[in-house]
Design an enzyme around this catalytic site. Sequence first.
Site, PDB file in Angstrom:
ATOM      1  N   GLU A 288      -5.951  -0.775 -16.039  1.00 36.83           N
ATOM      2  CA  GLU A 288      -4.715  -1.567 -16.036  1.00 36.83           C
ATOM      3  C   GLU A 288      -4.868  -2.903 -16.756  1.00 36.83           C
ATOM      4  O   GLU A 288      -3.912  -3.395 -17.361  1.00 36.83           O
ATOM      5  CB  GLU A 288      -4.227  -1.801 -14.599  1.00 36.83           C
ATOM      6  CG  GLU A 288      -3.713  -0.551 -13.903  1.00 36.83           C
ATOM      7  CD  GLU A 288      -4.803   0.254 -13.191  1.00 36.83           C
ATOM      8  OE1 GLU A 288      -4.472   1.227 -12.484  1.00 36.83           O
ATOM      9  OE2 GLU A 288      -6.003  -0.108 -13.362  1.00 36.83           O
TER      10      GLU A 288
ATOM     11  N   PHE B  34      -1.868   2.059   2.973  1.00 37.31           N
ATOM     12  CA  PHE B  34      -2.752   2.487   1.894  1.00 37.31           C
ATOM     13  C   PHE B  34      -2.279   1.886   0.563  1.00 37.31           C
ATOM     14  O   PHE B  34      -1.128   2.007   0.188  1.00 37.31           O
ATOM     15  CB  PHE B  34      -2.776   4.014   1.806  1.00 37.31           C
ATOM     16  CG  PHE B  34      -3.620   4.532   0.674  1.00 37.31           C
ATOM     17  CD1 PHE B  34      -5.001   4.363   0.676  1.00 37.31           C
ATOM     18  CD2 PHE B  34      -3.037   5.192  -0.403  1.00 37.31           C
ATOM     19  CE1 PHE B  34      -5.777   4.837  -0.370  1.00 37.31           C
ATOM     20  CE2 PHE B  34      -3.806   5.675  -1.448  1.00 37.31           C
ATOM     21  CZ  PHE B  34      -5.179   5.495  -1.428  1.00 37.31           C
ATOM     22  N   GLN B  35      -3.187   1.240  -0.126  1.00 31.61           N
ATOM     23  CA  GLN B  35      -2.947   0.588  -1.417  1.00 31.61           C
ATOM     24  C   GLN B  35      -1.831  -0.452  -1.358  1.00 31.61           C
ATOM     25  O   GLN B  35      -1.181  -0.739  -2.360  1.00 31.61           O
ATOM     26  CB  GLN B  35      -2.661   1.633  -2.514  1.00 31.61           C
ATOM     27  CG  GLN B  35      -3.903   2.465  -2.854  1.00 31.61           C
ATOM     28  CD  GLN B  35      -3.761   3.280  -4.119  1.00 31.61           C
ATOM     29  OE1 GLN B  35      -2.654   3.666  -4.510  1.00 31.61           O
ATOM     30  NE2 GLN B  35      -4.882   3.577  -4.750  1.00 31.61           N
TER      31      GLN B  35
ATOM     32  N   LYS C  80       8.671   1.526  -3.249  1.00 33.24           N
ATOM     33  CA  LYS C  80       8.893   2.929  -3.592  1.00 33.24           C
ATOM     34  C   LYS C  80      10.292   3.390  -3.177  1.00 33.24           C
ATOM     35  O   LYS C  80      10.931   4.188  -3.887  1.00 33.24           O
ATOM     36  CB  LYS C  80       7.817   3.789  -2.917  1.00 33.24           C
ATOM     37  CG  LYS C  80       7.682   5.183  -3.525  1.00 33.24           C
ATOM     38  CD  LYS C  80       6.400   5.861  -3.050  1.00 33.24           C
ATOM     39  CE  LYS C  80       6.203   7.214  -3.726  1.00 33.24           C
ATOM     40  NZ  LYS C  80       4.942   7.872  -3.291  1.00 33.24           N
TER      41      LYS C  80
ATOM     42  N   MET D 138     -22.843 -16.504 -27.695  1.00 30.23           N
ATOM     43  CA  MET D 138     -22.362 -17.865 -27.490  1.00 30.23           C
ATOM     44  C   MET D 138     -23.054 -18.526 -26.303  1.00 30.23           C
ATOM     45  O   MET D 138     -23.387 -19.714 -26.348  1.00 30.23           O
ATOM     46  CB  MET D 138     -20.852 -17.875 -27.299  1.00 30.23           C
ATOM     47  CG  MET D 138     -20.237 -19.267 -27.295  1.00 30.23           C
ATOM     48  SD  MET D 138     -20.507 -20.153 -28.862  1.00 30.23           S
ATOM     49  CE  MET D 138     -19.191 -19.468 -29.873  1.00 30.23           C
TER      50      MET D 138
END
Length: 574
Positions: A60, A122-123, A172, A486
């Site tokens: 993502e 959940f999630q 949802k 760097m």
Amino acid sequence: MENLNLSIETELSGSRIILEAFLQEGIKTVFGYPGGAIIPIYDALYDYQGKLEHILVRHEQAAVHAAQGLARVSGEVGVVLATSGPGATNLVTGLADALLDNTPVVCITGQVFEHLLGTDAFQEIDVMNITSPVTKWNYQVTDAHELPEVLAKAFYIAKSGRPGPVLIDVTKNAQLQNVIYKGYSPCYSLRSYKPDPDPCLENIEKAASLINDAKKPFIIAGQGILLGKAEKEFLEFAEKSGIPVAWTVLGMSAISTDHPQAVGMVGMHGNYGPNILSNECDVLIAVGMRFDDRVTGRLDQYVKQAKVIHLDIDKAEINKNVKADVPVLGNCKETLPLLTERIINRAHPEWHQRFKDCFETEKDNLINDELYPEEGELTMGEIIRCLNEMTAGEAVIVTDVGQHQMAACRYSRFKHSRTNVTSGGLGTMGFCLPAAVGASYALSNRPVIAIMGDGGAQMNIQELGTIMQFRPDIKILILNNCYLGMVRQWQELFHQERYSSVDIQSPDFVQVAKGYGIAGRRTSKREELEEALREMLDYNGAFLLEVMTGKEHNVFPMIPQGKSVSEIVLNNKF
């Protein structure tokens, strides 16, 4: 999918309302990754094949960087879809990068059902509080009736004024909910939100007077010129004024690097002349830039002798770091023409000669050795020089973060605006590969070249899978010095060469690319360099070229930490 007649009321699910909003906003490409809480939107997306192209990234974070790449090259809004929980939290680095670099992105995240909010389902995660610090605006939708208005606001806020990322979290149940859809009306204004301040003519008159009387004026071009789509207006102002023009890392390509008034880049690894002469100019005109610490060095020793004219769209930037004698608020697309009509034609030949003399000093002491070494290991500078000669400033150059980034910014040539894409404010390693994917969907008809180091290449290397599946024609150039270069440079210069955790081992990048069906080649020989670059550029499809460079090569010039721009050094003898 049936065609919708938007002039009549239609019953639609929240998911389809979201996709209709994308179409109405002119979106053609969406980057994302499906998951449980956003399945209804992906189900609806099945019926939009041929209207919306969905690019399935492999992480993502990469979706946001890809949307950034598209937005930075096209000037339009990038769009991202992600699920709840880890899907949403994976967006955070990308959102932070977009916020600091003012990139217009709209992210839609799925969320658990409304009745499960706050239950640690959940999630489920508190996306709103997590993303509030890294978005220009965020909002949670629990009722599909809100979606048309909220989405219109989201796109307007993302692209108006000082652009930035917006996140809309949709539960949802709102995605599944069927409501009467009365059409989509784009947003053009919001009460209490004034993104484009009205120009103050009195201040513009004062600015013009300072410019007309100046003996050593100096312009620094920032990304605000690109964001305001004011390249034409800026060029007219610069050419009428006759003033030397430098640029920030993100302001690069606002004016052609070959323009006769172009004098190079300011900042920690910028050009010698623009840095030291910042502290000699009598009037500094800063256009759409925010006086970042990498530009100013020590603030208490920065442009104290000069009158500062600061053109910016965001009032919060005025006097934040550098005091402005004359602030010019507004979109520079509007303010620059007002300023141009009030200034007189000038040339400043003696002042320009100072910049030319400084460039000769830099060239003799550094640039010639960087670009035209006769022996030893390959340098990043000579690789960029060879690439310039082949692309003639026509390519979109996407860079990651590190030594290769500074080499590319110092030595790449740009003839067109919006062809330099890099992570400026946040300095996000792993930005380059997915951003190059996104840039390839901006329809610029220019070759896209992704330049990265061996460290950053491994941070989002999984996006080779995205390239494998969707086959964007991207050229991947890995400059491999077998170090986190760097960080190693700082450890060498400021920490007595105590090299701690910078000796990075890397896979065989060519074989990794081969596993994804991407052609590749490696070289470490000067006599093979031009041929290898030509093979990469001429290849029909994605190609990965790994070039081995000097392990302990440093990027100069450099403003050492805690020093002023006047103390910029051309080598490590300081």
